[in-house]
Design an enzyme around this catalytic site. Structure first.
Site, PDB file in Angstrom:
ATOM      1  N   HIS A 213       0.852  -1.187   0.000  1.00  0.00           N
ATOM      2  CA  HIS A 213       0.000   0.000   0.000  1.00  0.00           C
ATOM      3  C   HIS A 213       0.890   1.240   0.000  1.00  0.00           C
ATOM      4  O   HIS A 213       2.121   1.140   0.097  1.00  0.00           O
ATOM      5  CB  HIS A 213      -0.961  -0.003   1.185  1.00  0.00           C
TER       6      HIS A 213
ATOM      7  N   HIS B   4       1.200   3.949   1.990  1.00  0.00           N
ATOM      8  CA  HIS B   4       1.655   4.689   3.170  1.00  0.00           C
ATOM      9  C   HIS B   4       3.172   4.860   3.125  1.00  0.00           C
ATOM     10  O   HIS B   4       3.907   3.966   2.677  1.00  0.00           O
ATOM     11  CB  HIS B   4       1.245   3.968   4.457  1.00  0.00           C
TER      12      HIS B   4
ATOM     13  N   ASP C  64       5.607   4.753   5.242  1.00  0.00           N
ATOM     14  CA  ASP C  64       6.544   3.823   5.891  1.00  0.00           C
ATOM     15  C   ASP C  64       6.744   2.548   5.079  1.00  0.00           C
ATOM     16  O   ASP C  64       7.559   1.692   5.451  1.00  0.00           O
ATOM     17  CB  ASP C  64       6.095   3.489   7.323  1.00  0.00           C
TER      18      ASP C  64
ATOM     19  N   HIS D 139      -7.403  -2.273   5.624  1.00  0.00           N
ATOM     20  CA  HIS D 139      -6.553  -1.238   6.218  1.00  0.00           C
ATOM     21  C   HIS D 139      -7.227   0.097   5.970  1.00  0.00           C
ATOM     22  O   HIS D 139      -8.331   0.178   5.421  1.00  0.00           O
ATOM     23  CB  HIS D 139      -5.153  -1.318   5.611  1.00  0.00           C
TER      24      HIS D 139
ATOM     25  N   ASP E 219      -0.344  -4.297   5.768  1.00  0.00           N
ATOM     26  CA  ASP E 219      -1.030  -3.832   6.974  1.00  0.00           C
ATOM     27  C   ASP E 219      -2.502  -4.233   6.902  1.00  0.00           C
ATOM     28  O   ASP E 219      -3.175  -4.000   5.903  1.00  0.00           O
ATOM     29  CB  ASP E 219      -0.932  -2.312   7.090  1.00  0.00           C
TER      30      ASP E 219
ATOM     31  N   HIS F  29       6.385  -5.394  11.616  1.00  0.00           N
ATOM     32  CA  HIS F  29       5.637  -4.133  11.649  1.00  0.00           C
ATOM     33  C   HIS F  29       5.201  -3.794  13.077  1.00  0.00           C
ATOM     34  O   HIS F  29       4.040  -3.536  13.370  1.00  0.00           O
ATOM     35  CB  HIS F  29       4.413  -4.218  10.719  1.00  0.00           C
TER      36      HIS F  29
END
Length: 309
Positions: free
Chosen positions: A63, A65, A67, A140, A211, A269
């Site tokens: 995804h 994001h 991080d 998520h 995630d 994570h």
């Protein structure tokens, strides 16, 4: 086949834990490198491993994001400088191409190789002679995918002595038999592959969940996996907070592994609230549900053996 955890943290880097990235080194004859996510500083982490960036063949993004993605432009740029001039396959949710091309264009970054972008949806997203990669959406806060890598079975070991007894000359015919073909010799003798080659070896299944909070698709992706890599951002008892942010706890990751009949779980994570000394406790939480649970730390790596019959 070997898996490396280049970063095991969530949200932002810590002094001893970088943000998310995973590398999968494929066995002979490929010997190539596949990566899953590349948070900020991923290429620095690679320098502490024997992995070679010029071997990078495919990058799978779960995804968008930061991080999980802020290290991608630098990674792609450096690949040009270290001899990685072969084409690169880049997979991710819708928007991945715009995100990466915008960063490369505005920074005037020169890429000396072809990047093929694949904006993934549910189903098989990549297939080679030896591997199939399937993606399913997870739950998520933004569109996020998990990936299931399935290795094809490989031919069994040849019984060379038996082939010599049958009069099969070494060379191409050996290769055909190893592939499972029956052959007929010039004198009319039929040589069956089943009589001269061992049973094919089963391929490995590796599942890498992005995630996610617990969901049916994570279970589907992990079904009978030899290795499940699953986020465990929070500890047991923090389910409400975990779900609020679209994450899972240690016991929820372990429950997915158990219910999917996976062979091994590696959790990653982890929230910045946890320091390295906490990992043993998080591991023990998961093991109350699924004994083969392990907590990854940065640069943790293991061999993934072929499944035994």
């Amino acid at each position: 086949m070997e898996i490396w955890f280049l970063g095991t943290g969530a949200g932002r880097p810590m002094k001893h834990r970088n943000v998310t990235s995973i590398a999968l080194r494929l066995p002979d004859p490929d010997c190539s490198l596949w990566m899953f996510d590349a948070g900020e500083g991923t290429q620095h982490q690679l320098m502490h491993t024997p992995l070679k960036l010029n071997k990078l063949e495919a990058l799978f993004v779960t995804h968008l994001h930061g991080d999980h993605t802020y290290g991608i432009p630098g990674l792609l740029s450096t690949r040009s400088y270290v001899g990685g001039n072969g084409p690169l396959q880049l997979f991710g949710p819708p928007g991945i191409r715009e995100m990466i091309e915008t960063a490369l264009t505005l920074s005037s970054t020169r890429i000396d190789y072809e990047i093929t972008y694949h904006e993934v949806s549910e189903g098989i997203v990549y297939k080679t002679e030896r591997y199939t990669v399937e993606a399913l959406p997870l739950e998520h806060r933004v569109p996020c995918f998990g990936y299931r890598i399935t290795e094809c079975e490989s031919p069994g070991k040849l019984n060379v002595e038996r082939l010599r007894q049958l009069g099969v000359p070494a060379g191409p015919l050996f290769g055909r038999i190893k592939k499972g073909e029956d052959i007929t010799l010039p004198d009319g003798t039929l040589v069956r592959a089943a009589d001269a080659a061992g049973k094919p070896q089963c391929g490995r299944i590796i599942t890498i969940a992005g995630d996610t909070k617990p969901c049916d698709n994570a279970l589907r992706l992990a079904q009978n996996a030899d290795l499940l890599v699953h986020e465990a951002t929070f500890a047991a008892g923090q389910e409400e907070k975990a779900h609020l942010y679209g994450h899972s706890t240690t016991v929820e990751a372990a429950t997915t592994a158990r219910n999917a009949n996976a062979k091994k779980l590696i959790m990653t994570h982890f929230s910045t609230r946890f320091v390295d000394e906490d990992l043993a406790g998080l591991e023990e939480e998961a093991r109350t549900i699924f004994p083969e649970s392990y907590a990854a730390h940065d640069l943790y790596h293991i061999e993934i053996p072929r499944p035994k019959e």
